[in-house]
Design a protein around this motif. Structure first.
Motif, PDB file in Angstrom:
ATOM      1  N   GLY A   1       5.321  10.402   2.364  1.00 36.44           N
ATOM      2  CA  GLY A   1       4.232   9.467   2.167  1.00 36.44           C
ATOM      3  C   GLY A   1       4.465   8.252   3.047  1.00 36.44           C
TER       4      GLY A   1
ATOM      5  N   GLU B   1       0.852  -1.187   0.000  1.00 37.09           N
ATOM      6  CA  GLU B   1       0.000   0.000   0.000  1.00 37.09           C
ATOM      7  C   GLU B   1       0.886   1.235   0.000  1.00 37.09           C
ATOM      8  N   SER B   2       0.384   2.317  -0.553  1.00 40.53           N
ATOM      9  CA  SER B   2       1.156   3.547  -0.637  1.00 40.53           C
ATOM     10  C   SER B   2       0.184   4.714  -0.557  1.00 40.53           C
ATOM     11  N   ARG B   3       0.444   5.657   0.354  1.00 48.25           N
ATOM     12  CA  ARG B   3      -0.452   6.819   0.421  1.00 48.25           C
ATOM     13  C   ARG B   3       0.324   8.051   0.850  1.00 48.25           C
ATOM     14  N   THR B   4      -0.109   9.189   0.329  1.00 53.38           N
ATOM     15  CA  THR B   4       0.515  10.445   0.730  1.00 53.38           C
ATOM     16  C   THR B   4      -0.083  10.873   2.068  1.00 53.38           C
ATOM     17  N   SER B   5       0.590  11.828   2.705  1.00 49.99           N
ATOM     18  CA  SER B   5       0.136  12.330   4.003  1.00 49.99           C
ATOM     19  C   SER B   5      -0.412  13.742   3.797  1.00 49.99           C
ATOM     20  N   LYS B   6      -1.653  13.960   4.275  1.00 47.45           N
ATOM     21  CA  LYS B   6      -2.236  15.308   4.139  1.00 47.45           C
ATOM     22  C   LYS B   6      -1.534  16.289   5.069  1.00 47.45           C
TER      23      LYS B   6
END
Lengths: 153, 154
Positions: free
Chosen positions: B119, B108-113
């Protein structure tokens, strides 16, 4: 049989600069664990201990807090493996860093304990383990499932 | 300077890195400090134990895995530490002279708000023996710097 009497302190350890460097050079040589200048420039703002150093220190204290009862034969499971074998850990969190000269207090708490269905004399434990700075900030928490020789007393 | 960034980890990618032959001496040295149960320190005690032989502490396996992660890719990566490990399973004992490789799967890979400069990448890391036995399996999140901080991804 179920827990719990709440978290039990198993020991304390001061993470000196030298201890942090020694562990990290062997096992986790990321710049913020082994290089003070790089650590100062990183988002940590200074040298921090490898998270695995904190976890392994927990284990060392846990084993030492659970020695076998005196007078058992050398091949008794409680002598060979006083805290037994682990199946795995879950939800391990490092919520805050451990810095040089932090003294960390380590805890364990039994969430559930039940006799093994297949191995008489063994107990299956589900624990929540943790560690805090002396100001109370939690630096580590995780759940551990392991099978240990049942208490002999 | 790092040359691997958040954007370089592609979900589903599987790669194998490095190898480490575990020595009797390192098993004993690690266990003496961090897991001093006789089954990790003494051949006879190991043989009589549930492990069936003197075997490495499971925590030693975690430390070996971390080193293989570092040498495999993390020291070249804009790593920013880890918030934690979702799960870690000890599946088979590790004995002296076992040779371990590390298999990495990007889950899984997601950016950070809140932190546009980084990320979060979720990996499965496995310690694999030459006969393909998986000795340990770990799911771990690592914070990794972005090549293009704050860029909007579709």
């Amino acid at each position: 049989m179920t827990g719990s009497e709440g978290p039990l302190e198993i020991g304390r350890f001061t993470f000196t600069r030298d201890e942090i460097l020694r562990f990290a050079r062997d096992f986790d040589p990321q710049p913020f664990h082994v290089d003070e200048a790089a650590a100062a420039a990183s988002h940590f703002g200074g040298l921090v201990a490898s998270g695995w150093h904190t976890v392994c220190t927990w284990m060392g204290l846990f084993v030492r807090a659970n020695g076998a009862a005196a007078g058992l034969p050398p091949d008794h499971p409680a002598v060979l493996s006083p805290v037994g074998v682990g199946f795995g850990l879950e939800v391990l969190k490092w919520p805050a860093p451990v810095r040089a000269d932090d003294t960390i207090v380590f805890f364990t708490e039994v969430l559930e304990a039940r006799p093994s269905g297949t191995r008489p004399g063994w107990t299956i434990y589900h624990r929540r383990n943790s560690a805090r700075r002396q100001d109370g900030t939690e630096v580590l928490s995780f759940e551990l499932r392991h099978m240990a020789p049942a208490p002999t007393s | 300077m790092p040359d691997i960034f958040f954007e370089d980890f592609i979900i589903g990618e599987v790669k194998t890195f490095g190898s480490h032959q575990v020595s009797r001496e390192e098993i004993i040295a690690f266990a003496g400090e961090f897991d001093p149960q006789p089954m990790h320190l003494d051949e006879a005690a190991g043989k009589a134990s549930l492990l069936g032989g003197m075997a490495a502490s499971g925590w030693h396996s975690c430390a070996i895995l971390m080193r293989l992660i570092c040498d495999g890719f993390l020291l070249r990566t804009a790593g920013m530490g880890s918030p934690g490990v979702t799960e870690n399973k000890w599946l088979a004992p590790i004995f002296p002279d076992d040779v371990l490789t590390m298999r990495r799967t990007v889950l899984e890979s997601r950016t950070s708000k809140s932190k546009p400069e980084m990320g979060l990448v979720t990996f499965r890391f496995e310690l694999v023996k030459p006969d393909k036995t998986v000795a340990m399996s770990q799911v771990c999140v690592i914070m990794i710097g972005r090549r293009n901080p704050g860029a909007r991804l579709a």
